[in-house]
Design an enzyme around this catalytic site. Structure first.
Site, PDB file in Angstrom:
ATOM      1  N   TYR A   1      41.066  34.799  42.430  1.00  0.00           N
ATOM      2  CA  TYR A   1      40.611  35.452  41.410  1.00  0.00           C
ATOM      3  C   TYR A   1      40.342  34.476  40.144  1.00  0.00           C
ATOM      4  O   TYR A   1      39.247  34.630  39.354  1.00  0.00           O
ATOM      5  CB  TYR A   1      41.500  36.754  41.011  1.00  0.00           C
ATOM      6  CG  TYR A   1      41.186  37.338  39.693  1.00  0.00           C
ATOM      7  CD1 TYR A   1      40.351  38.259  39.489  1.00  0.00           C
ATOM      8  CD2 TYR A   1      42.051  37.048  38.785  1.00  0.00           C
ATOM      9  CE1 TYR A   1      39.761  38.874  38.361  1.00  0.00           C
ATOM     10  CE2 TYR A   1      41.819  37.630  37.209  1.00  0.00           C
ATOM     11  CZ  TYR A   1      40.827  38.554  37.117  1.00  0.00           C
ATOM     12  OH  TYR A   1      40.582  39.362  36.062  1.00  0.00           O
ATOM     13  N   SER A  21      38.682  36.181  32.205  1.00  0.00           N
ATOM     14  CA  SER A  21      39.958  36.508  31.968  1.00  0.00           C
ATOM     15  C   SER A  21      40.742  35.217  31.670  1.00  0.00           C
ATOM     16  O   SER A  21      40.327  34.174  31.830  1.00  0.00           O
ATOM     17  CB  SER A  21      40.434  36.824  33.503  1.00  0.00           C
ATOM     18  OG  SER A  21      41.976  36.514  33.750  1.00  0.00           O
TER      19      SER A  21
HETATM   20  P1  NAD Z   1      39.471  48.311  36.653  1.00  0.00           P
HETATM   21  O1  NAD Z   1      39.955  47.914  38.277  1.00  0.00           O
HETATM   22  O2  NAD Z   1      40.099  49.507  36.231  1.00  0.00           O
HETATM   23  O3  NAD Z   1      37.819  48.189  36.720  1.00  0.00           O
HETATM   24  C1  NAD Z   1      37.067  47.501  37.535  1.00  0.00           C
HETATM   25  C2  NAD Z   1      35.937  48.038  37.423  1.00  0.00           C
HETATM   26  O4  NAD Z   1      35.181  47.362  38.169  1.00  0.00           O
HETATM   27  C3  NAD Z   1      35.938  49.326  38.152  1.00  0.00           C
HETATM   28  O5  NAD Z   1      35.038  50.294  37.093  1.00  0.00           O
HETATM   29  C4  NAD Z   1      35.241  49.209  39.459  1.00  0.00           C
HETATM   30  O6  NAD Z   1      34.681  50.364  39.900  1.00  0.00           O
HETATM   31  C5  NAD Z   1      34.334  48.090  39.224  1.00  0.00           C
HETATM   32  N1  NAD Z   1      34.201  47.250  40.428  1.00  0.00           N
HETATM   33  C6  NAD Z   1      35.129  46.949  41.314  1.00  0.00           C
HETATM   34  N2  NAD Z   1      34.533  46.292  42.176  1.00  0.00           N
HETATM   35  C7  NAD Z   1      33.264  46.800  42.503  1.00  0.00           C
HETATM   36  C8  NAD Z   1      32.189  46.572  43.215  1.00  0.00           C
HETATM   37  N3  NAD Z   1      32.328  46.089  44.559  1.00  0.00           N
HETATM   38  N4  NAD Z   1      30.995  47.175  42.904  1.00  0.00           N
HETATM   39  C9  NAD Z   1      30.903  47.681  41.903  1.00  0.00           C
HETATM   40  N5  NAD Z   1      31.653  47.729  40.886  1.00  0.00           N
HETATM   41  C10 NAD Z   1      32.821  47.386  41.140  1.00  0.00           C
HETATM   42  O7  NAD Z   1      39.869  46.926  35.978  1.00  0.00           O
HETATM   43  P2  NAD Z   1      39.774  46.247  34.369  1.00  0.00           P
HETATM   44  O8  NAD Z   1      41.079  46.243  34.147  1.00  0.00           O
HETATM   45  O9  NAD Z   1      39.034  47.550  33.582  1.00  0.00           O
HETATM   46  O10 NAD Z   1      38.792  45.183  34.852  1.00  0.00           O
HETATM   47  C11 NAD Z   1      37.549  45.082  33.994  1.00  0.00           C
HETATM   48  C12 NAD Z   1      37.137  43.443  34.069  1.00  0.00           C
HETATM   49  O11 NAD Z   1      38.173  42.979  33.162  1.00  0.00           O
HETATM   50  C13 NAD Z   1      37.195  42.852  35.483  1.00  0.00           C
HETATM   51  O12 NAD Z   1      36.013  41.885  35.445  1.00  0.00           O
HETATM   52  C14 NAD Z   1      38.536  42.233  35.386  1.00  0.00           C
HETATM   53  O13 NAD Z   1      38.471  41.152  36.162  1.00  0.00           O
HETATM   54  C15 NAD Z   1      38.860  42.171  33.757  1.00  0.00           C
HETATM   55  N6  NAD Z   1      39.992  41.618  33.513  1.00  0.00           N
HETATM   56  C16 NAD Z   1      40.882  42.554  33.625  1.00  0.00           C
HETATM   57  C17 NAD Z   1      42.154  42.392  33.160  1.00  0.00           C
HETATM   58  C18 NAD Z   1      43.546  43.370  32.716  1.00  0.00           C
HETATM   59  O14 NAD Z   1      44.451  42.992  32.757  1.00  0.00           O
HETATM   60  N7  NAD Z   1      43.211  44.783  33.200  1.00  0.00           N
HETATM   61  C19 NAD Z   1      42.584  40.980  32.549  1.00  0.00           C
HETATM   62  C20 NAD Z   1      41.549  39.898  32.503  1.00  0.00           C
HETATM   63  C21 NAD Z   1      40.528  40.421  32.999  1.00  0.00           C
END
Ligand code: NAD
Length: 257
Positions: free
Chosen positions: A162, A149
């Site tokens: 986080y 991130s």
């Molecule tokens: P999201 O919440 O839509 O997806 C997160 C995914 O992780 C989901 O499929 C969820 O089921 C899975 N997950 C969460 N906890 C879990 C657990 N205990 N066991 C198994 N799976 C689990 O979020 P996203 O935005 O698609 O995020 C995906 C990745 O990108 C993450 O690592 C997040 O930190 C990173 N990220 C997202 C953003 C953003 O703005 N959306 C920004 C920077 C980084």
């Protein structure tokens, strides 16, 4: 990069049932990889991703892998073996994408030890042991891609725990690159900024002021889309990225420049 750059490869994408993980799973499948879509609890959503991939002519299967508890990596690989069949002969894999993550954490004043343990267990410990226990299966020349991130390089005190998990993940990436380089395996992090996914829906979607502020953070003047991240992952997974390792690839659309 050819249209079917990942033909004959097998990929594992954690958290592949929604958001960024879903877009990554679909993109890698479009490039020819057989994709294991790992999900925590929502089997229907994961099966929908698999169905979509198959309809588009790709190959995929779903596996349940709830992360964040001791033994999670062993259970994930056992589920992989149980479902992989023809998709991963001998249980081998070419691309591991550690995408699953808890996307928020309380600020320092209200953070509990349990909150801390949970976010580190899912965002750091799980990728660590998924890779450790996946190394025997990961073919030489393989790829490890950790979804980090922008919060690892910008101070955002309201989600300090986080952000710290993603800093740890980037250090893990760096060390993996050194450790696995002799096998031709690359390890890289991809660091998104604000992406329009469910995790941000509550404060972002349908709130024009928040949308405008989020878009203005990026030099490109818009909020990130899941495909913006998936396309970078596809590049890193491909042979074209064979000389890139140990890096954090910024996927923030030039946020905070
Ligand atoms: P999201 O919440 O839509 O997806 C997160 C995914 O992780 C989901 O499929 C969820 O089921 C899975 N997950 C969460 N906890 C879990 C657990 N205990 N066991 C198994 N799976 C689990 O979020 P996203 O935005 O698609 O995020 C995906 C990745 O990108 C993450 O690592 C997040 O930190 C990173 N990220 C997202 C953003 C953003 O703005 N959306 C920004 C920077 C980084």
């Amino acid at each position: 990069m050819g249209a079917r750059a990942l033909e004959g490869k097998t990929a594992l994408v954690t958290g592949g049932s929604r958001g960024i993980g879903r877009a990554i799973a679909q993109r890698l499948a479009r490039d020819g990889a057989a994709v294991a879509v790992a999900y925590a609890r929502n089997e229907a959503a994961a099966e929908e991703v698999v169905e979509r991939i198959r309809k588009d002519g790709g190959r995929a299967f779903a596996l349940r892998a709830e992360l964040g508890r001791h033994g999670d990596a062993a259970r994930l690989w056992a589920a992989f073996d149980a479902h992989a069949g023809e998709y991963a002969p001998g249980g081998a894999v070419d691309i591991i994408v550690n995408n699953a993550g808890i996307g928020r954490s309380p600020d320092l004043s209200s953070l509990t030890e349990d909150d801390f343990d949970e976010v580190f267990a899912v965002n750091v410990r799980a990728p660590f042991f998924i890779v450790q226990q996946g190394l025997k299966r990961l073919r030489d020349g393989g790829r490890i891609i950790n979804i980090s991130s922008g919060a690892a390089r910008i101070a955002l005190p309201e989600i300090m725990a986080y952000g710290s998990t993603k800093g740890a993940l980037d250090t893990f990436t760096l060390n993996l690159a050194k450790e696995l380089g002799p096998r031709g395996i690359t390890a890289n992090s991809v660091a998104p900024g604000i992406i329009d996914t469910d995790v941000n829906a509550g404060w972002l979607r349908g709130n024009p002021q928040a949308e405008a502020q989020a878009a203005a953070l990026s030099a490109l003047g818009r909020i990130g889309r899941t495909e913006d991240v998936a396309d970078i992952v596809a590049f890193l997974a491909s042979d074209d990225a064979r000389w890139v390792t140990g890096q954090v690839i910024d996927a923030t659309g030039g946020s905070g420049l």
